[in-house]
Design a protein around this motif. Structure first.
Motif, PDB file in Angstrom:
ATOM      1  N   UNK A  77       0.893  -1.215  -0.110  1.00 59.06           N
ATOM      2  CA  UNK A  77      -0.071   0.012   0.048  1.00 59.06           C
ATOM      3  C   UNK A  77       0.845   1.298  -0.045  1.00 59.06           C
ATOM      4  N   UNK A  78       0.465   2.335  -0.668  1.00 65.82           N
ATOM      5  CA  UNK A  78       0.930   3.542  -0.662  1.00 65.82           C
ATOM      6  C   UNK A  78       0.534   4.323   0.620  1.00 65.82           C
ATOM      7  N   UNK A  79       1.169   5.152   1.358  1.00 62.25           N
ATOM      8  CA  UNK A  79       0.840   5.809   2.571  1.00 62.25           C
ATOM      9  C   UNK A  79       0.958   7.315   2.351  1.00 62.25           C
ATOM     10  N   UNK A  80      -0.179   8.121   2.469  1.00 59.87           N
ATOM     11  CA  UNK A  80       0.054   9.590   2.660  1.00 59.87           C
ATOM     12  C   UNK A  80      -0.192  10.109   4.039  1.00 59.87           C
ATOM     13  N   UNK A  81       0.813  10.529   4.780  1.00 56.55           N
ATOM     14  CA  UNK A  81       0.560  10.848   6.187  1.00 56.55           C
ATOM     15  C   UNK A  81       0.216  12.670   6.001  1.00 56.55           C
ATOM     16  N   UNK A  82      -0.821  13.008   6.674  1.00 61.35           N
ATOM     17  CA  UNK A  82      -1.359  14.404   6.356  1.00 61.35           C
ATOM     18  C   UNK A  82      -1.322  15.083   7.926  1.00 61.35           C
ATOM     19  N   UNK A 127       4.809   7.580   1.342  1.00 57.46           N
ATOM     20  CA  UNK A 127       5.718   6.402   1.135  1.00 57.46           C
ATOM     21  C   UNK A 127       5.064   5.420  -0.110  1.00 57.46           C
ATOM     22  N   UNK A 128       5.547   5.221  -1.005  1.00 54.66           N
ATOM     23  CA  UNK A 128       5.288   4.624  -2.318  1.00 54.66           C
ATOM     24  C   UNK A 128       4.973   3.245  -2.056  1.00 54.66           C
ATOM     25  N   UNK A 129       4.018   2.869  -2.792  1.00 55.16           N
ATOM     26  CA  UNK A 129       3.457   1.443  -2.736  1.00 55.16           C
ATOM     27  C   UNK A 129       4.452   0.567  -3.125  1.00 55.16           C
ATOM     28  N   UNK A 130       5.567   0.636  -3.592  1.00 51.94           N
ATOM     29  CA  UNK A 130       6.783  -0.134  -3.872  1.00 51.94           C
ATOM     30  C   UNK A 130       7.549  -0.364  -2.627  1.00 51.94           C
ATOM     31  N   UNK A 131       7.293   0.441  -1.693  1.00 50.40           N
ATOM     32  CA  UNK A 131       8.088   0.798  -0.404  1.00 50.40           C
ATOM     33  C   UNK A 131       7.608  -0.053   0.809  1.00 50.40           C
ATOM     34  N   UNK A 156      -3.584  12.363  10.211  1.00 46.27           N
ATOM     35  CA  UNK A 156      -4.262  11.086   9.751  1.00 46.27           C
ATOM     36  C   UNK A 156      -3.322  10.622   8.459  1.00 46.27           C
ATOM     37  N   UNK A 157      -3.653   9.219   8.213  1.00 47.19           N
ATOM     38  CA  UNK A 157      -2.908   8.573   7.292  1.00 47.19           C
ATOM     39  C   UNK A 157      -3.792   8.163   6.182  1.00 47.19           C
ATOM     40  N   UNK A 158      -3.638   8.089   5.185  1.00 48.60           N
ATOM     41  CA  UNK A 158      -4.691   7.044   4.123  1.00 48.60           C
ATOM     42  C   UNK A 158      -3.641   6.481   3.358  1.00 48.60           C
ATOM     43  N   UNK A 159      -4.075   5.090   3.395  1.00 51.65           N
ATOM     44  CA  UNK A 159      -3.388   3.979   2.767  1.00 51.65           C
ATOM     45  C   UNK A 159      -4.286   3.553   1.313  1.00 51.65           C
ATOM     46  N   UNK A 167      -8.837  -2.490  -6.380  1.00 53.58           N
ATOM     47  CA  UNK A 167      -8.064  -1.591  -5.524  1.00 53.58           C
ATOM     48  C   UNK A 167      -8.793  -1.412  -4.072  1.00 53.58           C
ATOM     49  N   UNK A 168      -7.870  -0.680  -3.230  1.00 51.10           N
ATOM     50  CA  UNK A 168      -8.629  -0.437  -1.836  1.00 51.10           C
ATOM     51  C   UNK A 168      -8.041   0.815  -1.200  1.00 51.10           C
ATOM     52  N   UNK A 169      -8.573   1.405  -0.180  1.00 51.26           N
ATOM     53  CA  UNK A 169      -8.277   2.656   0.321  1.00 51.26           C
ATOM     54  C   UNK A 169      -8.856   2.692   1.696  1.00 51.26           C
ATOM     55  N   UNK A 170      -8.043   3.066   2.885  1.00 55.93           N
ATOM     56  CA  UNK A 170      -8.712   3.511   4.088  1.00 55.93           C
ATOM     57  C   UNK A 170      -7.713   4.441   4.821  1.00 55.93           C
TER      58      UNK A 170
END
Length: 190
Positions: A77-82, A127-131, A156-159, A167-170
Motif C-alpha cells: 500500500x502507498x501511504x500519505x501522512x497528512x 511512502x510509495x506503494x513499492x516501499x 491522519x494517514x490514508x493507505x 483497489x482499496x483505500x482506508x
C-alpha cells in the motif's frame, strides 16, 4: 527495409523505457518523499522561535505498508501522512516526523528540524506503494508544538493500493501518546 529498421528501433526504445520504469518500481526500493515541494510557501524551516510554544505533544499514527489478502498473499500500500493545522490564528511547529517498521525500528526521519505550518495549512509525507519496509505494523510518530490557545492539529494517514483491477483505500487517525523520550521545543530565540 528502412521502415522495418525504424520500427525495430522504436520498439527497442519503448521496451528499454518500460524496463527502466519497472526497475525503478522494484519492491523494497527506497521510494519516499518528504513532502510536497509546493508546500514551502506555508510549511518551512523554523530558523528562530519567537513564538510562545506552551504545549508540545507526540502523536502515534498506525499505518500499513502491506496488508494480508485472501489466499495468504500480501498487497503493498502507498501511504500519505497528512498533518493539518486546524487553527485560524496560530501556526503549528512540527518538530519531528519519524517512520517505524513493524519491529519498532526507525526506518526514516522525514523531518529532523522544526518546521512551521501556517494557520489552516496542511502538509503531507508520502511512502510509495513499492516501499514495503514498514510492514503490516508500521507507524509514524509526529511531534508538534503550539501556543496553548491553538487548536490541536488533525494528523491522519490514508493507505491505498491496487493490483490488477482491484483497489482499496482506508484511513487511520493519529492518537496522542505520552512521550518518554527527552525532547525539546523548537529552537529558542536569543
Amino acid at each position: 527495409m528502412l521502415a522495418s529498421v525504424g520500427r525495430n528501433i522504436l520498439i527497442s526504445l519503448l521496451a528499454g523505457l518500460l524496463l527502466t520504469a519497472c526497475d525503478a518500481l522494484q519492491p523494497g526500493s527506497k521510494v519516499a518523499q518528504v513532502n510536497n515541494k509546493d508546500d514551502s510557501a506555508f510549511f518551512y524551516l523554523l530558523k528562530e522561535n519567537k513564538l510562545s510554544l506552551t504545549q508540545e505533544k507526540t502523536v502515534y499514527i498506525p499505518v500499513y505498508s502491506e496488508i494480508f489478502v485472501a489466499g495468504g498473499g500480501k498487497l503493498n500500500l502507498a501511504i500519505t501522512l497528512s498533518i493539518r493545522n486546524t487553527d485560524f490564528n496560530y501556526p503549528l511547529v512540527v518538530n519531528n516526523v519519524s517512520y517505524y517498521n513493524t519491529a519498532g525500528k526507525l526506518i526514516e526521519n522525514y523531518l529532523e528540524v522544526p518546521h512551521l505550518l501556517d494557520p489552516m495549512a496542511s502538509t503531507n509525507f508520502f511512502v510509495s506503494q513499492t516501499d514495503a519496509r514498514g510492514g503490516a505494523g508500521a507507524n509514524f510518530i509526529v511531534k508538534w508544538a503550539a501556543n496553548t490557545q491553538a487548536n490541536k492539529p488533525v494528523i491522519e494517514a490514508v493507505m491505498a493500493g491496487s493490483t490488477g483491477t482491484q483497489g482499496m483505500a482506508f484511513m487511520s487517525s493519529g492518537r496522542e501518546i505520552k512521550n518518554n523520550q527527552q525532547t525539546s521545543l523548537a529552537p529558542k530565540s536569543k
